[in-house]
Scaffold this motif. Structure first.
Motif, short mmCIF file in Angstrom:
data_model
loop_
_atom_site.label_atom_id
_atom_site.label_comp_id
_atom_site.label_asym_id
_atom_site.label_seq_id
_atom_site.Cartn_x
_atom_site.Cartn_y
_atom_site.Cartn_z
N SER A 272 0.69 -0.99 0.02
CA SER A 272 -0.36 0.06 0.38
C SER A 272 0.89 1.42 0.23
N LEU A 273 0.47 2.36 -0.63
CA LEU A 273 1.61 3.56 -1.22
C LEU A 273 0.78 4.47 -2.07
N LYS A 274 0.79 5.30 -1.81
CA LYS A 274 0.64 6.63 -2.42
C LYS A 274 1.48 5.87 -4.32
N ARG A 275 0.64 6.08 -4.97
CA ARG A 275 0.78 5.38 -6.94
C ARG A 275 1.78 6.44 -7.69
N SER A 276 1.70 8.00 -7.30
CA SER A 276 2.04 8.72 -8.38
C SER A 276 2.27 10.58 -8.06
N GLY A 277 2.93 11.25 -7.86
CA GLY A 277 2.98 12.72 -7.11
C GLY A 277 4.17 13.11 -8.34
N LYS A 278 4.13 14.50 -7.23
CA LYS A 278 5.19 15.08 -8.22
C LYS A 278 6.49 15.82 -7.50
N VAL A 279 7.94 15.68 -7.73
CA VAL A 279 8.58 16.68 -6.97
C VAL A 279 9.07 18.02 -7.82
#
Length: 533
Positions: A272-279
């Protein structure tokens, strides 16, 4: 009033489009080259390069001279089906046969081996620079695997679909299962285009159009170059008791000049994890990952694929290794298949419980086969060959299952179901196979749809831990042959059936006759059926 010239240029300049995660390195390199020409105001070169980017109108060439004539029409049907599927999932995408293709498909009997492997490549993909040939060329092997076997319809389908996705700019996935998750191994089923892959391809087609428009209208652009730094590069978990959660932290740092987009794809639903994002440029992000160990025990190796829009690292495979101490183990000395003699049989199954597991048995039942079960607390020394463990002291319960004599000839499955006091493992099960006599697995052989090429099939003849001999095998179908060989396990034989590719079109039904020296089962009959197209 006239604006200063430098201000007019500044109005026309812009930051290049931000690429999503999961973009192929070839596509990213091609976009950067166009953006570099736009930044240098070399608009003529930018237009030439932009014309070589993938588009919704795809000219293609299909070269099937090396394919058997009997398979050519069928492979074309597979190709056209994929063109429709991709066209449906990426609106506006069309394919047209051309002598000046952007995509080229070909076939060879055998391809070169995968580097550092004895496995031949299932397909080879080539990318050409602008003006030097098709943008993407796919060569599909007509045989694959070691030992080599004929390529299947599913594999032709998958390799063709993979090539289309790569032409559209998508990155290969290191995890098989979707259109971009190809493998060189034989035996894979049909892989579908995932909604994420289709959505990403639509984004990329919009970006290529923006770059072509910028080149045509002489607009300068500043290239975007995110750069990912990963810490750690692999995830190692400590030894934990089965059922516990393991937490990992993954830090992503963006050392580039524009936003880093990322997307994570685990190979297992246990994460279980946050699948996507931005940096943002110069920033960092901490990704928290949790693994549920309920369904596993022993040394476990998993993978998480990280997709980014970093042109140097479009995809990174993160290994995950953990050691999970089993909360409980069912151990059946002699294996999970029981040969039942006349009069029935008593079967002992042990439930070994780890220290600190917090698990006690409260009741037990046996389902699927006529029989009863009793159990008592137990302590002793026992090996677990199935899990590679030698003899050692264990504590738990001993279950004695009585199998009735009413079992019919053949093999049947039963389940020992144990209710426990542990809320995370309220009911645990052990499957047992009971067998009377010699059994053919499968007991009926369906060959499916056959064509004009040879197709092999295998049947296992089994009566574990007993002595008997096969005297002969024969098939009453003219286009089928059969042979047998003994396996290392006592009481098991492999029977190989081969279709020669020469039967007449239509359904077929026949019998494989296996002759043995067992007076109770001198002949074992296995029905064979299928259809020739």
């Amino acid at each position: 009033m006239f604006l200063p010239l430098l201000f007019v240029v500044a109005l026309q300049s812009s930051i290049a489009p931000e690429l999503p995660a999961g973009v192929g390195s070839e596509f990213q390199a091609a976009c950067l080259e166009v953006e570099g020409r736009l930044e240098a105001k070399d608009f003529a070169k930018a237009q030439r390069l932009a014309s070589h980017l993938p588009s919704l109108d795809v000219p293609y060439q299909w070269s099937d001279a090396n394919v058997r004539p009997a398979d050519r029409t069928h492979y074309i049907e597979i190709r056209d089906r994929l063109f429709k599927i991709w066209g449906h999932m990426v609106p506006g995408l069309t394919f047209k046969e051309s002598t000046k293709p952007a995509m080229k498909f070909g076939f060879e009997k055998v391809l070169a081996k995968v580097p550092d492997s004895d496995l031949p490549a299932g397909a080879a993909l080539f990318f050409s620079p602008p003006g030097e040939g098709p943008m993407v060329e796919s060569v599909i092997g007509l045989t694959r695997g070691n030992p080599a076997v004929e390529v299947t319809d599913a594999e032709v389908y998958n390799e063709t679909s993979y090539a289309i996705g790569r032409y559209l700019g998508l990155a290969p996935s290191p995890i098989p299962g979707s259109a971009l998750g190809r493998t060189d191994l034989p035996g894979m089923g049909f892989a579908s285009v995932s909604p994420i892959e289709a959505s990403r391809a639509q984004e990329l087609m919009a970006i290529t159009q923006k770059l072509r428009d910028a080149a045509e209208h002489k607009k300068t652009m500043t290239p975007t170059k995110p750069s990912v730094f990963l810490d750690p590069v692999k995830l190692d978990g400590a030894t934990v008791l089965q059922g516990k959660k393991i937490d990992f932290s993954l830090q992503l740092t963006n050392r580039g000049n524009s936003t880093l987009n990322y997307w994570l794809q685990p190979d297992c639903g246990c994460f279980s994890l946050k699948r996507s994002g931005k940096v943002e440029a110069g920033g960092s992000a901490l990704v928290q990952i949790r693994m549920d160990t309920t369904q596993y025990h022993g040394p476990v190796e998993k993978k998480i694929a990280l997709f980014t829009n970093d042109p140097a690292n479009p995809s990174i495979l993160l290994p995950v290794t953990v050691n999970i101490r089993p909360r409980y183990q069912f151990i059946r000395p002699g294996g999970s298949v029981v040969v039942v003699p006349d009069g029935g049989a008593n079967v002992d199954v042990y439930l070994a419980i780890s220290e600190g597991a917090g698990l006690d048995a409260t009741s037990a039942d046996f389902h699927g086969i006529a029989g009863t079960v009793k159990y008592v607390p137990w302590k002793g020394v026992l090996a677990d060959p199935e899990n590679g463990e030698g003899a050692k002291p264990r504590t738990g319960y001993k279950f004695t299952i009585h199998l009735d004599d009413s079992l019919p000839p053949g093999r049947a499955s039963g389940t020992l179901s144990v209710e426990t006091t542990n809320p995370d493992f309220p009911s645990i099960r052990f499957n047992l196979s009971a067998q009377k006599g010699i059994v053919a697995l499968p007991d009926q052989l369906y060959m499916g749809e056959l064509g004009g090429r040879p197709v092999p099939a295998t049947i296992l003849l089994s009566r574990p831990h007993s002595v008997y001999k096969i005297l002969g095998v024969a098939c009453d179908l003219a286009s089928f042959s059969a042979k047998f060989s003994a396996l290392p396990q006592p009481g098991e034989y492999k029977v190989e059936i081969t279709y020669d590719g020469k039967a007449t079109i239509g359904e077929f039904h026949g019998l494989l006759t296996i002759t043995t020296d067992d007076p109770k089962q001198p002949k074992i009959l296995v029905p064979i059926s299928g259809v020739v197209r």
